[in-house]
Write a protein that holds these residues in place. Structure first.
Motif, PDB file in Angstrom:
ATOM      1  N   THR A   1       6.913   5.839   2.994  1.00 48.31           N
ATOM      2  CA  THR A   1       5.831   5.101   2.333  1.00 48.31           C
ATOM      3  C   THR A   1       6.448   4.292   1.183  1.00 48.31           C
ATOM      4  OG1 THR A   1       5.379   6.874   0.796  1.00 48.31           O
ATOM      5  CG2 THR A   1       4.102   6.871   2.850  1.00 48.31           C
ATOM      6  N   PHE A   2       5.711   3.333   0.706  1.00 44.19           N
ATOM      7  CA  PHE A   2       6.251   2.428  -0.312  1.00 44.19           C
ATOM      8  C   PHE A   2       6.788   3.179  -1.551  1.00 44.19           C
ATOM      9  CE2 PHE A   2       5.817  -1.057  -3.482  1.00 44.19           C
ATOM     10  CZ  PHE A   2       6.722  -1.923  -2.897  1.00 44.19           C
ATOM     11  N   PRO A   3       6.021   4.157  -2.093  1.00 41.37           N
ATOM     12  CA  PRO A   3       6.536   4.837  -3.290  1.00 41.37           C
ATOM     13  C   PRO A   3       7.820   5.631  -3.036  1.00 41.37           C
ATOM     14  CG  PRO A   3       4.191   5.266  -2.993  1.00 41.37           C
ATOM     15  CD  PRO A   3       4.673   4.619  -1.742  1.00 41.37           C
ATOM     16  N   GLN A   4       8.092   5.942  -1.745  1.00 39.22           N
ATOM     17  CA  GLN A   4       9.314   6.709  -1.448  1.00 39.22           C
ATOM     18  C   GLN A   4      10.571   5.825  -1.421  1.00 39.22           C
ATOM     19  OE1 GLN A   4       7.972   8.362   2.298  1.00 39.22           O
ATOM     20  NE2 GLN A   4       7.685  10.391   1.402  1.00 39.22           N
ATOM     21  N   LEU A   5      10.375   4.523  -1.481  1.00 38.22           N
ATOM     22  CA  LEU A   5      11.522   3.617  -1.391  1.00 38.22           C
ATOM     23  C   LEU A   5      12.143   3.378  -2.771  1.00 38.22           C
ATOM     24  CD1 LEU A   5      10.017   0.868   0.983  1.00 38.22           C
ATOM     25  CD2 LEU A   5      11.497   2.797   1.617  1.00 38.22           C
ATOM     26  N   SER A   6      13.465   3.154  -2.790  1.00 40.72           N
ATOM     27  CA  SER A   6      14.132   2.749  -4.037  1.00 40.72           C
ATOM     28  C   SER A   6      13.667   1.321  -4.382  1.00 40.72           C
ATOM     29  CB  SER A   6      15.648   2.747  -3.842  1.00 40.72           C
ATOM     30  OG  SER A   6      15.992   1.704  -2.942  1.00 40.72           O
ATOM     31  N   ALA A   7      13.951   0.899  -5.600  1.00 40.53           N
ATOM     32  CA  ALA A   7      13.509  -0.441  -6.023  1.00 40.53           C
ATOM     33  C   ALA A   7      14.057  -1.521  -5.087  1.00 40.53           C
ATOM     34  CB  ALA A   7      13.948  -0.702  -7.462  1.00 40.53           C
ATOM     35  N   GLY A   8      15.317  -1.358  -4.673  1.00 38.18           N
ATOM     36  CA  GLY A   8      15.929  -2.358  -3.788  1.00 38.18           C
ATOM     37  C   GLY A   8      15.253  -2.380  -2.429  1.00 38.18           C
TER      38      GLY A   8
ATOM     39  N   PRO B   1       0.830  -1.212   0.000  1.00 38.49           N
ATOM     40  CA  PRO B   1       0.000   0.000   0.000  1.00 38.49           C
ATOM     41  C   PRO B   1       0.864   1.262   0.000  1.00 38.49           C
ATOM     42  CG  PRO B   1      -0.751  -1.548   1.660  1.00 38.49           C
ATOM     43  CD  PRO B   1       0.516  -2.104   1.111  1.00 38.49           C
ATOM     44  N   SER B   2       0.402   2.278  -0.722  1.00 38.11           N
ATOM     45  CA  SER B   2       1.228   3.475  -0.906  1.00 38.11           C
ATOM     46  C   SER B   2       0.948   4.561   0.125  1.00 38.11           C
ATOM     47  CB  SER B   2       0.995   4.036  -2.308  1.00 38.11           C
ATOM     48  OG  SER B   2      -0.372   4.355  -2.444  1.00 38.11           O
ATOM     49  N   SER B   3      -0.147   4.403   0.885  1.00 34.52           N
ATOM     50  CA  SER B   3      -0.599   5.547   1.684  1.00 34.52           C
ATOM     51  C   SER B   3      -0.013   5.580   3.086  1.00 34.52           C
ATOM     52  CB  SER B   3      -2.119   5.496   1.775  1.00 34.52           C
ATOM     53  OG  SER B   3      -2.492   4.241   2.301  1.00 34.52           O
ATOM     54  N   MET B   4       0.591   4.505   3.545  1.00 35.01           N
ATOM     55  CA  MET B   4       1.062   4.511   4.931  1.00 35.01           C
ATOM     56  C   MET B   4       2.530   4.116   5.010  1.00 35.01           C
ATOM     57  SD  MET B   4      -0.711   1.138   6.530  1.00 35.01           S
ATOM     58  CE  MET B   4      -2.081   0.559   5.605  1.00 35.01           C
ATOM     59  N   PRO B   5       3.196   4.571   6.086  1.00 35.04           N
ATOM     60  CA  PRO B   5       4.590   4.167   6.242  1.00 35.04           C
ATOM     61  C   PRO B   5       4.693   2.640   6.276  1.00 35.04           C
ATOM     62  CG  PRO B   5       4.006   5.849   7.850  1.00 35.04           C
ATOM     63  CD  PRO B   5       2.735   5.441   7.176  1.00 35.04           C
ATOM     64  N   VAL B   6       5.815   2.149   5.783  1.00 32.69           N
ATOM     65  CA  VAL B   6       6.005   0.700   5.682  1.00 32.69           C
ATOM     66  C   VAL B   6       5.796   0.018   7.038  1.00 32.69           C
ATOM     67  CG1 VAL B   6       7.749  -1.073   5.256  1.00 32.69           C
ATOM     68  CG2 VAL B   6       7.490   0.813   3.669  1.00 32.69           C
ATOM     69  N   VAL B   7       6.305   0.658   8.120  1.00 38.02           N
ATOM     70  CA  VAL B   7       6.195   0.019   9.427  1.00 38.02           C
ATOM     71  C   VAL B   7       4.730  -0.135   9.838  1.00 38.02           C
ATOM     72  CG1 VAL B   7       6.523   2.178  10.708  1.00 38.02           C
ATOM     73  CG2 VAL B   7       7.046  -0.003  11.812  1.00 38.02           C
ATOM     74  N   GLU B   8       3.908   0.855   9.488  1.00 35.67           N
ATOM     75  CA  GLU B   8       2.478   0.745   9.850  1.00 35.67           C
ATOM     76  C   GLU B   8       1.809  -0.365   9.049  1.00 35.67           C
ATOM     77  OE1 GLU B   8       0.452   4.492   9.658  1.00 35.67           O
ATOM     78  OE2 GLU B   8       1.665   5.328  11.303  1.00 35.67           O
ATOM     79  N   PHE B   9       2.184  -0.454   7.782  1.00 33.66           N
ATOM     80  CA  PHE B   9       1.626  -1.544   6.978  1.00 33.66           C
ATOM     81  C   PHE B   9       2.029  -2.899   7.572  1.00 33.66           C
ATOM     82  CE2 PHE B   9       2.631  -4.759   3.766  1.00 33.66           C
ATOM     83  CZ  PHE B   9       1.330  -5.125   3.461  1.00 33.66           C
TER      84      PHE B   9
END
Ligand code: ADP
Length: 294
Positions: free
Chosen positions: A127-134, A88-96
């Motif tokens: 959030t997910f979209p803020q992460l690099s591909a790796g 999901p793109s809307s929440m920080p990875v840790v919350e997901f």
């Protein structure tokens, strides 16, 4: 051998066309197995059939001792990472990860562990979209680790990554296997990537098993490899200066690889240091050997 996955004679057809033709695949408990083949070879299909996510048209599959197509329980303790992770793109990875852990009944401490084990520390509030591909791939691995898997299946986890990210994701998978004892099945269209991760490799071509063995076995049997590289003439020259039999061949270099594999690894590293980018290493069919002699 105590196996987590045993597939025998798997046949899969799409619209009557065979995509997998009597393929065997076995992963022992604690083993790291590689699955290699060009795009379209059938790797994803074999993984889906092995997990019971696609119906097979023939053969036998046992995942954790059960037929995964008939018994979803077979997938308990199995974590899966696909080629293009999508969280999901809307929440920080840790919350997901926390909500995913809550849904499957994992403890919150498992989230911290998964973040650390996947090397996501320092990025978990993005959030997910803020992460690099790796890092996206690491987030997907952290997600797969929440359920405390004993068997991790990663389908082309490096295919969209740059060379540094590739190395890091592969190192991470190798560590999960060696230090945490997870059985591992990882696919790639680049054999060389899997050499340091997998102790046994299956080569799939056109839906058939072309070869199976340890990396050393495969190289010894093929005898020759084709390097796809940014600079074939310099690569061939460097390889020859290191004592390898090598010649330019179209966009690549054909090199004899039947000696100790560590020498070949060292040569690849040397090419990298000299600025020669190696885009891929394919084992050459035995028939090409005559051409080399001529
Ligand atoms: P790989 O993972 O090695 O790239 P795949 O397993 O994705 O290979 O695909 C193997 C072959 O099966 C390809 O020719 C592909 O076009 C075909 N294929 C895969 N999935 C489907 C599908 N759902 N419907 C029809 N053909 C498919």
């Amino acid at each position: 051998m105590d196996t987590v996955l045993e597939a025998r004679g798997v046949v899969k057809k799409y619209r009557g066309q065979p995509v997998l033709d009597r393929v065997d695949l076995e992963v022992g408990r604690g083993e790291a197995v590689g699955l290699v083949g060009p795009n379209g070879a059938g790797k994803t299909t074999l993984i889906k059939v092995s997990l019971g996510l696609a119906r097979r048209d023939g053969g036998r599959v046992l995942l954790n001792g059960l037929d995964p197509w008939r018994e979803p329980r077979a997938r308990e303790g199995v974590g899966v990472v696909f080629e293009r992770p999508n969280l999901p793109s809307s929440m920080p990875v840790v919350e997901f990860l926390e909500s995913a852990a809550a849904i499957i009944g994992s403890s919150p401490s498992r989230v911290d562990w998964a973040i650390r084990a996947a090397g996501l520390e320092g990025h978990e509030w993005k959030t997910f979209p803020q992460l690099s591909a790796g890092l996206k791939q690491r987030a997907a691995i952290a997600h797969a680790l929440l359920g405390e898997p004993r068997f991790l299946v990663a389908d082309e986890p490096t295919s969209n990554l740059d060379p540094l990210e590739r190395r890091e994701v592969l190192r991470l998978l190798a560590r999960l296997n060696r230090e945490h004892g997870l059985s591992l099945l990882v696919s790639s269209h680049v054999i060389v990537e899997l050499l340091r991760v997998a102790t046994r490799i299956y080569v799939l071509a056109g839906g058939r098993l072309a070869a199976e063995g340890s990396p050393e076995d495969l190289f010894r049997r093929a005898g020759l490899a084709r390097l796809r590289t940014s600079n074939p003439s310099l690569a061939a020259e460097l390889l020859r200066s290191l004592g390898f039999e090598a010649r330019e061949d179209g966009l690549g270099v054909v090199v004899r690889v039947d000696g100790p594999l560590h020498r070949f690894y060292e040569a690849l590293a040397r090419l990298g240091r000299e600025g020669v980018e190696v885009l891929g290493v394919d084992l050459v069919e035995p028939g090409v050997e005559e051409a080399m002699a001529g």
